[in-house]
Enzyme design. Sequence first.
Site, mmCIF file in Angstrom:
data_model
loop_
_atom_site.group_PDB
_atom_site.id
_atom_site.type_symbol
_atom_site.label_atom_id
_atom_site.label_comp_id
_atom_site.label_asym_id
_atom_site.label_seq_id
_atom_site.Cartn_x
_atom_site.Cartn_y
_atom_site.Cartn_z
ATOM 1 N N GLU A 127 0.834 -1.204 0.000
ATOM 2 C CA GLU A 127 0.000 0.000 0.000
ATOM 3 C C GLU A 127 0.870 1.256 0.000
ATOM 4 O O GLU A 127 0.572 2.232 -0.686
ATOM 5 C CB GLU A 127 -0.928 0.011 1.224
ATOM 6 C CG GLU A 127 -1.860 -1.177 1.302
ATOM 7 C CD GLU A 127 -1.294 -2.365 2.075
ATOM 8 O OE1 GLU A 127 -2.089 -3.193 2.525
ATOM 9 O OE2 GLU A 127 -0.058 -2.471 2.221
ATOM 10 N N CYS A 155 0.682 1.089 7.231
ATOM 11 C CA CYS A 155 -0.091 1.387 6.025
ATOM 12 C C CYS A 155 -1.424 2.056 6.340
ATOM 13 O O CYS A 155 -1.872 2.935 5.604
ATOM 14 C CB CYS A 155 -0.297 0.118 5.209
ATOM 15 S SG CYS A 155 1.262 -0.508 4.544
#
Length: 160
Positions: free
Chosen positions: A61, A97
């Site tokens: 991500e 993330c």
Amino acid sequence: MQMASSINVLSPVHWLQLALNHARRSIPTPTAFCVGCVIVAGDQLVSTGFSRELPGNTHAEQCALIKLKQRPLPEIKLALYSTMEPCSVRLSGQVPCTATILDFNQSHPHCRIETVYVGVGEPVDFVKCEGTSKLLANGVRVIKVDGFEEECLDVARRKA
């Protein structure tokens, strides 16, 4: 009589399969998962990432968001597809993330990530993840795409 136009938006299954293809590009390591991520605006792919794609022990991500910010951002809400629930804790000390997604949303309200689709929740192999609850608490929808759990875990845990 006027006909309604239809928009052919690709399904979450399509995008999660693409994220799995990116996860397979990750170089396996015994201390981290192999994860893939794609970011979509409507039916357009706008960024991709996979674990350790960029220097610095990066997550999928994180890579996708770094690459997204290097181009003109679309004026549309985004969807992020990840083979695994975005992390909420990083043993490396890097920003998780989940926090990276929320920071992106705060600094880019015109193209914020509205929905995160995941193939599997993060297992407790390394840490206890609370990514889903943190995203939900901050107004980001999280949708688990059924039928991907086993394949996502197999790819995530594969050995070199």
